[in-house]
Design a protein around this motif. Structure first.
Motif, PDB file in Angstrom:
ATOM      1  N   ILE A  21      36.563  -4.453  21.195  1.00 32.83           N
ATOM      2  CA  ILE A  21      35.404  -5.097  20.553  1.00 32.83           C
ATOM      3  C   ILE A  21      34.824  -6.181  21.467  1.00 32.83           C
ATOM      4  O   ILE A  21      33.600  -6.330  21.572  1.00 32.83           O
ATOM      5  N   SER A  22      35.690  -6.929  22.146  1.00 33.59           N
ATOM      6  CA  SER A  22      35.185  -7.974  23.060  1.00 33.59           C
ATOM      7  C   SER A  22      34.282  -7.360  24.123  1.00 33.59           C
ATOM      8  O   SER A  22      33.220  -7.911  24.444  1.00 33.59           O
ATOM      9  N   GLN A  23      34.708  -6.226  24.677  1.00 33.33           N
ATOM     10  CA  GLN A  23      33.889  -5.585  25.713  1.00 33.33           C
ATOM     11  C   GLN A  23      32.570  -5.059  25.140  1.00 33.33           C
ATOM     12  O   GLN A  23      31.527  -5.153  25.791  1.00 33.33           O
ATOM     13  N   LEU A  24      32.616  -4.527  23.920  1.00 34.88           N
ATOM     14  CA  LEU A  24      31.375  -4.059  23.276  1.00 34.88           C
ATOM     15  C   LEU A  24      30.373  -5.202  23.182  1.00 34.88           C
ATOM     16  O   LEU A  24      29.204  -5.075  23.550  1.00 34.88           O
ATOM     17  N   ILE A  25      30.869  -6.330  22.677  1.00 33.84           N
ATOM     18  CA  ILE A  25      29.979  -7.476  22.449  1.00 33.84           C
ATOM     19  C   ILE A  25      29.489  -8.043  23.778  1.00 33.84           C
ATOM     20  O   ILE A  25      28.312  -8.382  23.932  1.00 33.84           O
ATOM     21  N   ALA A  26      30.387  -8.104  24.764  1.00 37.66           N
ATOM     22  CA  ALA A  26      30.012  -8.657  26.073  1.00 37.66           C
ATOM     23  C   ALA A  26      28.952  -7.784  26.746  1.00 37.66           C
ATOM     24  O   ALA A  26      27.972  -8.290  27.310  1.00 37.66           O
ATOM     25  N   THR A  78      26.828  -5.522  12.479  1.00 35.39           N
ATOM     26  CA  THR A  78      27.261  -4.162  12.822  1.00 35.39           C
ATOM     27  C   THR A  78      28.573  -3.865  12.127  1.00 35.39           C
ATOM     28  O   THR A  78      29.557  -4.591  12.298  1.00 35.39           O
ATOM     29  N   LEU A  79      28.587  -2.786  11.353  1.00 35.82           N
ATOM     30  CA  LEU A  79      29.813  -2.375  10.675  1.00 35.82           C
ATOM     31  C   LEU A  79      30.625  -1.468  11.590  1.00 35.82           C
ATOM     32  O   LEU A  79      30.059  -0.715  12.396  1.00 35.82           O
ATOM     33  N   ALA A  80      31.925  -1.556  11.461  1.00 32.71           N
ATOM     34  CA  ALA A  80      32.807  -0.732  12.281  1.00 32.71           C
ATOM     35  C   ALA A  80      34.087  -0.452  11.512  1.00 32.71           C
ATOM     36  O   ALA A  80      34.410  -1.146  10.543  1.00 32.71           O
ATOM     37  N   ALA A 122      32.451  -8.749  14.091  1.00 31.05           N
ATOM     38  CA  ALA A 122      32.933 -10.134  14.152  1.00 31.05           C
ATOM     39  C   ALA A 122      34.204 -10.303  13.325  1.00 31.05           C
ATOM     40  O   ALA A 122      35.168 -10.952  13.757  1.00 31.05           O
ATOM     41  N   GLU A 123      34.216  -9.707  12.135  1.00 27.92           N
ATOM     42  CA  GLU A 123      35.397  -9.831  11.264  1.00 27.92           C
ATOM     43  C   GLU A 123      36.624  -9.165  11.872  1.00 27.92           C
ATOM     44  O   GLU A 123      37.732  -9.713  11.823  1.00 27.92           O
ATOM     45  N   ALA A 178      38.169  -2.226   3.689  1.00 22.67           N
ATOM     46  CA  ALA A 178      37.643  -3.456   4.294  1.00 22.67           C
ATOM     47  C   ALA A 178      38.651  -4.602   4.244  1.00 22.67           C
ATOM     48  O   ALA A 178      39.502  -4.665   3.352  1.00 22.67           O
ATOM     49  N   LEU A 179      38.544  -5.498   5.213  1.00 25.07           N
ATOM     50  CA  LEU A 179      39.375  -6.695   5.271  1.00 25.07           C
ATOM     51  C   LEU A 179      39.126  -7.539   4.018  1.00 25.07           C
ATOM     52  O   LEU A 179      38.028  -7.506   3.458  1.00 25.07           O
ATOM     53  N   PRO A 180      40.126  -8.318   3.589  1.00 24.48           N
ATOM     54  CA  PRO A 180      39.895  -9.210   2.442  1.00 24.48           C
ATOM     55  C   PRO A 180      38.731 -10.152   2.764  1.00 24.48           C
ATOM     56  O   PRO A 180      38.666 -10.701   3.854  1.00 24.48           O
ATOM     57  N   GLY A 181      37.812 -10.265   1.827  1.00 19.53           N
ATOM     58  CA  GLY A 181      36.665 -11.153   2.021  1.00 19.53           C
ATOM     59  C   GLY A 181      35.609 -10.615   2.969  1.00 19.53           C
ATOM     60  O   GLY A 181      34.688 -11.331   3.365  1.00 19.53           O
ATOM     61  N   SER A 182      35.717  -9.343   3.343  1.00 19.30           N
ATOM     62  CA  SER A 182      34.755  -8.771   4.293  1.00 19.30           C
ATOM     63  C   SER A 182      33.347  -8.713   3.694  1.00 19.30           C
ATOM     64  O   SER A 182      33.175  -8.542   2.490  1.00 19.30           O
ATOM     65  N   ARG A 183      32.349  -8.817   4.581  1.00 23.58           N
ATOM     66  CA  ARG A 183      30.960  -8.685   4.152  1.00 23.58           C
ATOM     67  C   ARG A 183      30.513  -7.217   4.215  1.00 23.58           C
ATOM     68  O   ARG A 183      29.313  -6.923   4.261  1.00 23.58           O
ATOM     69  N   TRP A 184      31.425  -6.290   4.217  1.00 22.94           N
ATOM     70  CA  TRP A 184      31.152  -4.848   4.319  1.00 22.94           C
ATOM     71  C   TRP A 184      29.974  -4.405   3.436  1.00 22.94           C
ATOM     72  O   TRP A 184      28.992  -3.857   3.918  1.00 22.94           O
TER      73      TRP A 184
END
Lengths: 291, 291
Positions: B149-154, B169-171, B196-197, B273-279
């Protein structure tokens, strides 16, 4: 046997049984690849038993499997270079859905290959029976390579698109992927060529056409009350018979080759190509790739 | 164990043995899906035994299998709506290949999802060893979700593209697909969220950062000759440890969600989805799809 209705209308019975025992939902190929069964999984997660006051999620374990989306590797084309998959539905006189054409175009514009899945009609009712409320199923129908390619070419012509030219488009037919040879059934058949070449494999020559006409004349003579509908049925049965004679039993799929070709893929496809195919020539002249 | 060198340099030995006996070439996943072995098949077809005057083709039978290209169905996303697959290679200081970025962009422009496969470095030599002619392999390295994910964002930042915004962006992370739970190994882990999450799952908080700093200070104290390289290694080992703590062992893959979303897919993803995710919020506001 769990038919579509079982899954759509009786999912709760499946899930109820799975609350107390092990229930396996068996599918052809991979459970989530083509027809997706995510709906059943969502229901399992939210399942509330008949007499229960609270939801009791039913644990689900997915067992992945081979499917046409992995078996397409037998085309020799790298999986990385496939775009979106399309499904080609049977056309009828009044209904010629072709939204898949644009998707093939989107793939080709990016140089990507397209996996075309052909329509399957199993346990379908005729419009006539449905309107009369008669529960009777039509015999199963499977789209075969010749009809699939005919629809591709017809849709391209209808929309005057600049792709899917039958003589300048390479394709690979994938028949019965995963099937083994047996006494009653041929195994896999993978054949490469241009769309025109693949279509020509079952196009009747002059002698066959004459024989076909003679057959029709004889039928009309013996059945003076035969309707145009009956004649259509006769012709369709003949073309299905002819398709199966060459391509073998369903299921049939087709890969339309995009421009991202590698020389080794051209070499690989050459071994799959029809005798006398222009495979290499089109790869070189249209796709710009030489083995 | 047939390593890359076996396949690339000793293929003839494999084929020679297959002339007189049954030889199975076993792979992880499907034999033609990711790393393709078409080259070996082409060689088999054209095989000429050592002492023979003519070619003796070696018959090959392909046994299809499940692979990440079918297992991605566990994301709940329809296989039809996936575009081309990309591979994300490890970046080094001097080499940051990112041609995959444009491919993701092409997919997203068509509303399609992207399967991102992460790099694997097994039996690789260091540049130093190679230049000295020492045959010694580096420990295996597998790209894990945080680095992917870091490389995607970079890369998205480098090229100033208007997609892959981490918050919009959802993933869906797909870890160890096909693996079963065991005493030593966790089974599959499938997790949905924004980029980001998913990245934040392993981002050290203030307390951890302080502890990390303390660890580094201690290391430098105990190893006064430690180079910046040594410190880098310490940090990388820590981030790998942290990634595996959360995500589990490799292999890790990631699906970037395109805009062709169906409400049932949003519902399905919600359970991943992760707990509290904005999915759901992002699916609705950015993707225009409500469960």
């Amino acid at each position: 046997m769990a038919y579509r209705e079982t899954v759509e209308l009786e999912a709760d019975d499946i899930l109820e049984a799975a609350l107390t025992g092990n229930v396996a939902f068996l599918v052809v190929g991979d459970p989530l690849s083509a027809t997706t069964h995510t709906d059943l999984i969502v229901r399992a997660r939210e399942f509330k038993s008949k007499d229960a006051t609270e939801a009791t999620p039913v644990p689900v374990r997915i067992i992945h499997n081979a499917s046409i989306t992995t078996a397409l590797g037998s085309s020799g084309l790298a999986g990385y270079n496939f775009g979106q998959t399309v499904s080609i539905p049977f056309w009828t006189d009044g209904w010629r859905p072709d939204s898949w054409l644009g998707r093939i175009g989107d793939n080709l514009a990016l140089g990507l290959h397209t996996l075309c899945l052909s329509d399957i009609k199993v346990r379908e009712q005729s419009a006539e029976d449905m309107s009369r409320g008669i529960l009777r199923y039509q015999p199963p129908r499977y789209m075969l390579i010749p009809q699939l390619i005919s629809q591709l070419i017809a849709a391209a012509k209808d929309h005057k698109v600049d792709y899917l030219d039958p003589d300048r488009t390479l394709a690979i037919a994938l028949c019965r992927m995963g099937a083994e040879d047996s006494a009653t059934r041929r195994g896999e058949k993978v054949v490469a060529g241009t769309l025109a070449e693949l279509l020509a494999c079952t196009t009747p020559d002059a002698a066959q056409q004459a024989a076909d006409q003679a057959e029709e004349d004889k039928y009309e003579e013996e059945n003076p009350l035969a309707s145009e509908n009956d004649m259509e049925k006769l012709r369709e049965e003949r073309s299905v018979r002819r398709a199966i004679e060459f391509w073998g039993e369903p299921l049939h799929s087709l890969v339309i080759v995009g421009s991202r070709l590698h020389p080794i893929e051209v070499t690989y496809g050459k071994a799959l190509a029809l005798p006398g195919s222009r495979w290499e020539e089109v790869a070189r002249d249209v796709y710009g790739c030489t083995a």
